[in-house]
Design a protein around this motif. Sequence first.
Motif, PDB file in Angstrom:
ATOM      1  N   SER A 199       2.042   2.471  -2.138  1.00 12.90           N
ATOM      2  CA  SER A 199       2.958   2.278  -3.271  1.00 12.90           C
ATOM      3  C   SER A 199       2.305   1.499  -4.404  1.00 12.90           C
ATOM      4  O   SER A 199       2.763   1.555  -5.549  1.00 12.90           O
ATOM      5  N   ARG A 200       1.214   0.783  -4.102  1.00 15.42           N
ATOM      6  CA  ARG A 200       0.518   0.034  -5.152  1.00 15.42           C
ATOM      7  C   ARG A 200      -0.155   0.966  -6.158  1.00 15.42           C
ATOM      8  O   ARG A 200      -0.573   0.515  -7.229  1.00 15.42           O
ATOM      9  N   THR A 201      -0.220   2.260  -5.830  1.00 14.65           N
ATOM     10  CA  THR A 201      -0.743   3.222  -6.793  1.00 14.65           C
ATOM     11  C   THR A 201       0.180   3.325  -7.997  1.00 14.65           C
ATOM     12  O   THR A 201      -0.274   3.547  -9.123  1.00 14.65           O
ATOM     13  N   VAL A 202       1.481   3.150  -7.777  1.00 14.00           N
ATOM     14  CA  VAL A 202       2.457   3.276  -8.861  1.00 14.00           C
ATOM     15  C   VAL A 202       3.148   1.954  -9.187  1.00 14.00           C
ATOM     16  O   VAL A 202       3.923   1.882 -10.135  1.00 14.00           O
ATOM     17  N   ILE A 203       2.904   0.918  -8.389  1.00 14.86           N
ATOM     18  CA  ILE A 203       3.518  -0.388  -8.637  1.00 14.86           C
ATOM     19  C   ILE A 203       2.427  -1.447  -8.693  1.00 14.86           C
ATOM     20  O   ILE A 203       1.574  -1.514  -7.814  1.00 14.86           O
ATOM     21  N   THR A 204       2.451  -2.279  -9.714  1.00 16.20           N
ATOM     22  CA  THR A 204       1.497  -3.379  -9.815  1.00 16.20           C
ATOM     23  C   THR A 204       2.231  -4.615 -10.319  1.00 16.20           C
ATOM     24  O   THR A 204       3.467  -4.637 -10.343  1.00 16.20           O
ATOM     25  N   ARG A 205       1.499  -5.625 -10.727  1.00 15.33           N
ATOM     26  CA  ARG A 205       2.105  -6.854 -11.221  1.00 15.33           C
ATOM     27  C   ARG A 205       1.603  -7.152 -12.625  1.00 15.33           C
ATOM     28  O   ARG A 205       0.488  -6.812 -12.984  1.00 15.33           O
ATOM     29  N   THR A 206       2.464  -7.784 -13.381  1.00 16.90           N
ATOM     30  CA  THR A 206       2.059  -8.232 -14.712  1.00 16.90           C
ATOM     31  C   THR A 206       1.274  -9.529 -14.558  1.00 16.90           C
ATOM     32  O   THR A 206       1.204 -10.114 -13.479  1.00 16.90           O
ATOM     33  N   ASP A 207       0.695  -9.985 -15.634  1.00 13.15           N
ATOM     34  CA  ASP A 207      -0.038 -11.251 -15.589  1.00 13.15           C
ATOM     35  C   ASP A 207       0.876 -12.427 -15.254  1.00 13.15           C
ATOM     36  O   ASP A 207       0.414 -13.469 -14.785  1.00 13.15           O
ATOM     37  N   SER A 208       2.183 -12.255 -15.470  1.00  8.13           N
ATOM     38  CA  SER A 208       3.141 -13.319 -15.151  1.00  8.13           C
ATOM     39  C   SER A 208       3.692 -13.200 -13.734  1.00  8.13           C
ATOM     40  O   SER A 208       4.488 -14.026 -13.303  1.00  8.13           O
ATOM     41  N   GLY A 209       3.272 -12.162 -12.989  1.00 12.06           N
ATOM     42  CA  GLY A 209       3.669 -12.034 -11.588  1.00 12.06           C
ATOM     43  C   GLY A 209       4.840 -11.118 -11.314  1.00 12.06           C
ATOM     44  O   GLY A 209       5.272 -11.008 -10.171  1.00 12.06           O
ATOM     45  N   LYS A 210       5.368 -10.421 -12.311  1.00 16.79           N
ATOM     46  CA  LYS A 210       6.499  -9.518 -12.106  1.00 16.79           C
ATOM     47  C   LYS A 210       5.998  -8.110 -11.757  1.00 16.79           C
ATOM     48  O   LYS A 210       4.989  -7.663 -12.270  1.00 16.79           O
ATOM     49  N   GLU A 211       6.734  -7.443 -10.877  1.00 16.27           N
ATOM     50  CA  GLU A 211       6.357  -6.080 -10.516  1.00 16.27           C
ATOM     51  C   GLU A 211       6.723  -5.116 -11.635  1.00 16.27           C
ATOM     52  O   GLU A 211       7.754  -5.267 -12.296  1.00 16.27           O
TER      53      GLU A 211
END
Length: 276
Positions: A199-211
């Motif tokens: 799922s990390r292929t389509v979901i990551t985190r912003t520099d502030s830690g939000k998905e």
Amino acid sequence: MRAATFMRFVSTCAIFLLALTPALAQEEHSLLPSPAASQTAVALAAIPDAPTPSPLSEDPQSSSAVASSSTAGAANPEEGRQTKRILWIVPNFRAVSVGAKLPPQSVKEKFKTGALDSFDYSSFIFVGIQAGIAQASDAYPTFRQGAAGYGRYYWHTFADQTDENLWVEGILPVVLHQDSRYYTLGHGGFFRRGIYAVSRTVITRTDSGKEIFNASEIVGAGTSAAISSLYYPTQYRTWTKVGQRWLTNALLDFGTFAAKEFWPDVNHAIFHISDD
């Protein structure tokens, strides 16, 4: 799908498959009844907390130092512990150990990881292997055989890899303020962790830690595939061929994330490699 890229995908999945035995054993053990079973189920239902941002550091080594101190305080310091390389060779610089709290990536760090994945000594070895397999299977007949033909296969494969790393790990994460690192889940059953990894292929985190939607991965893979049409022969510049390269790029990263997730289990059970 091209023979060369298919073999790249197979090579990545080979590392992932090494994790089947210890991971499935962990899954079987987790099914045994215990007094705390219900509490464990509730705890495993939550996705790992986003990293707590710390003051921005220009020194890439600072991230490793923070990661080490956080991991050391875990109940089991070996659980989900990543190494800089998989099997002593494969770059694993973007993988984050379980429980590590890292500061946001700086612009320098994002481009550095992309460069390391592209120009690390192992990258030249793997590109050479891929080029040889592609030539042996006559993936691009217009490249022909012989030393000159191998050279054509080599530089096209190297360009594909470098271009994608630049967009996926450098340019787009900087522009979109996304974190290009892989945060290891490290607990739960085999299938739960496998689903998380892919799922990390389509979901990551912003520099502030939000998905957030992983535009760096999806758009970056597509952009590099489109750019490749500029240097491939005319017959390989069709929408179909570009789409195949786009899909192949995404599938390769799909397999890479799965390998990163289960590498700590394989390492702990078999190899006992340490960066110390």
